[in-house]
Design a protein around this motif. Structure first.
Motif, PDB file in Angstrom:
ATOM      1  N   GLY A   1       5.316   6.735  -0.669  1.00  0.00           N
ATOM      2  CA  GLY A   1       5.072   6.468   0.646  1.00  0.00           C
ATOM      3  C   GLY A   1       4.543   5.034   1.171  1.00  0.00           C
ATOM      4  N   PRO A   2       5.303   4.012   0.720  1.00  0.00           N
ATOM      5  CA  PRO A   2       4.913   2.471   1.053  1.00  0.00           C
ATOM      6  C   PRO A   2       4.864   2.272   2.464  1.00  0.00           C
ATOM      7  N   ASP A   3       3.886   1.518   2.900  1.00  0.00           N
ATOM      8  CA  ASP A   3       3.868   1.209   4.429  1.00  0.00           C
ATOM      9  C   ASP A   3       3.248  -0.237   4.345  1.00  0.00           C
ATOM     10  N   GLY A   4       1.874  -0.448   4.617  1.00  0.00           N
ATOM     11  CA  GLY A   4       1.454  -1.758   4.772  1.00  0.00           C
ATOM     12  C   GLY A   4       1.691  -2.632   3.696  1.00  0.00           C
ATOM     13  N   MET A   5       1.931  -3.883   3.961  1.00  0.00           N
ATOM     14  CA  MET A   5       2.444  -5.057   2.930  1.00  0.00           C
ATOM     15  C   MET A   5       1.387  -6.324   3.469  1.00  0.00           C
ATOM     16  N   ALA A   6       1.343  -7.346   2.497  1.00  0.00           N
ATOM     17  CA  ALA A   6       0.937  -8.518   2.646  1.00  0.00           C
ATOM     18  C   ALA A   6       1.127  -9.359   1.665  1.00  0.00           C
TER      19      ALA A   6
ATOM     20  N   ALA B   1       9.370  -1.177   4.671  1.00  0.00           N
ATOM     21  CA  ALA B   1       8.763  -0.133   3.953  1.00  0.00           C
ATOM     22  C   ALA B   1       9.681   1.133   4.247  1.00  0.00           C
ATOM     23  N   GLU B   2      10.331   1.848   3.588  1.00  0.00           N
ATOM     24  CA  GLU B   2      11.096   2.958   3.888  1.00  0.00           C
ATOM     25  C   GLU B   2      10.071   4.217   3.066  1.00  0.00           C
ATOM     26  N   ALA B   3       9.068   4.775   3.996  1.00  0.00           N
ATOM     27  CA  ALA B   3       8.209   5.549   3.305  1.00  0.00           C
ATOM     28  C   ALA B   3       8.630   6.796   2.921  1.00  0.00           C
TER      29      ALA B   3
ATOM     30  N   GLY C   1       0.845  -1.241   0.009  1.00  0.00           N
ATOM     31  CA  GLY C   1      -0.043  -0.097  -0.062  1.00  0.00           C
ATOM     32  C   GLY C   1       0.827   1.165   0.079  1.00  0.00           C
ATOM     33  N   ASN C   2       0.526   2.316  -1.059  1.00  0.00           N
ATOM     34  CA  ASN C   2       1.141   3.307  -1.035  1.00  0.00           C
ATOM     35  C   ASN C   2       0.493   4.721  -0.528  1.00  0.00           C
ATOM     36  N   LYS C   3       0.698   4.911   0.681  1.00  0.00           N
ATOM     37  CA  LYS C   3      -0.047   6.066   1.566  1.00  0.00           C
ATOM     38  C   LYS C   3      -0.083   7.256   0.539  1.00  0.00           C
TER      39      LYS C   3
END
Length: 321
Positions: free
Chosen positions: A311-316, A285-287, A30-32
């Motif tokens: 702005g990457p953060d959450g992953m799955a 993730a290095e936002a 996910g890219n915030k």
């Protein structure tokens, strides 16, 4: 808390922005800062597709069969989010946008038994979305401020990190137990054997270890973080990784001794952590750098970087193997 009705805002099946065939094991990110979720080939680190999400997606969870993803749209400071984006992974399209109103600031996610559990931070609750009915079919209050992250354990037990309540909630059936911990617990992780829950406190640089059977803190220690954000056990349970957003570092802890064994320098604002399926690597993730770092868990060093969006953060993992 009881909700009389949760309105579903169904979108027309939204085509992916661009798409290629996905491998059976696909990394979801996910890219915030661009309101998107991307599909990444973990073998090549190539972005294969992208779908739009709601405002500022913070976390992602995928179903056990890897066919469905749930994205929590947390929103920004002045604009609280109140939706989940439900994604058809196989066809790389948005199935629907779930309007959670009056719940706001959905964040933590956990898929179990075909249903997606989510936190609504502003309302101090955990809810459950049933993809089969398309409805939220259960909501439970924690009574604790800023219920942020959620992880699941055996027997349907849930654990939440309550940033403003300085506590971890243990939810089992209709019972909720609040376990006091340090200041500002945000990161939370369950040990592979299910015996311990660890939480890193964003407000005081400490970590609390909770015995899940006794439902109490059995150890507290400092790791010197400026703002700890996420915490994950390695698959073998040997190490615990904690991101320090403001310290731009990844802290590696020996799980048995509770000692910090390494501080790995990172790019700006390291946030989400995801363990690779092979247990040999972790993704961070290095936002602030708009990229993911690949951590070699054998050498405890950064092995690679690759771009995923802003702005990457959450992953799955979407695992359809």
């Amino acid at each position: 808390m009881r909700i009389r009705e949760i309105a579903l805002s169904l979108t027309v099946a939204t085509a992916a922005v661009y798409a290629a065939d996905l491998p059976p094991l696909t990394l979801l990110v996910g890219n915030k800062d661009e309101n998107s979720m991307v599909f990444v080939d973990p073998a090549t680190h190539k972005v294969l597709g992208k779908v739009p999400t709601g405002n500022a997606p913070h976390e992602i969870a995928a179903s056990a069969d890897g066919k469905l993803a749930c994205v929590a749209n947390y929103g920004t400071g002045p604009a609280p989010g109140h939706t989940l984006t439900i994604v058809d992974v196989v066809n790389q399209r948005v199935l629907r946008t779930l309007d959670l109103t009056p719940l706001a600031r959905p964040h933590g996610l956990w898929f179990a038994d075909g249903k997606c559990y989510f936190t609504a931070e502003a309302n101090r609750v955990v809810g459950r979305y049933d993809p089969a009915s398309g409805r939220v079919d259960w909501v439970m209050g924690t009574g604790q401020d800023r219920t942020h992250m959620v992880v699941g354990g055996a027997g349907g037990r849930l654990y939440t990190a309550n940033i403003g309540g300085n506590s971890i909630s243990i939810i089992e059936g209709g019972d909720v137990v609040a376990v006091p911990v340090g200041k500002g617990p945000e990161a939370i992780g369950l040990s592979p054997d299910g015996r311990e829950v660890w939480t890193a406190h964003s407000g005081d640089g400490g970590v609390s270890v909770i015995d899940t059977a006794a439902k109490k803190v059995v150890h507290t220690f400092s790791i010197g973080t400026k703002r700890s954000n996420r915490l994950q056990f390695t698959p073998d349970g040997r190490h615990v990784l904690v991101t320090d957003m403001e310290g731009n570092a990844l802290i590696v802890i020996d799980a048995a001794s509770r000692n910090v064994v390494k501080r790995i320098p990172m790019g700006r604002s390291p946030e989400g952590i995801l363990m690779a399926k092979d247990g040999a690597h972790a993704y961070v993730a290095e936002a602030g750098e708009n990229r993911l770092a690949v951590i070699d868990l054998r050498t405890l060093a950064v092995a690679d970087h690759f771009q995923t969006g802003n702005g990457p953060d959450g992953m799955a993992w979407a695992d359809r193997r």
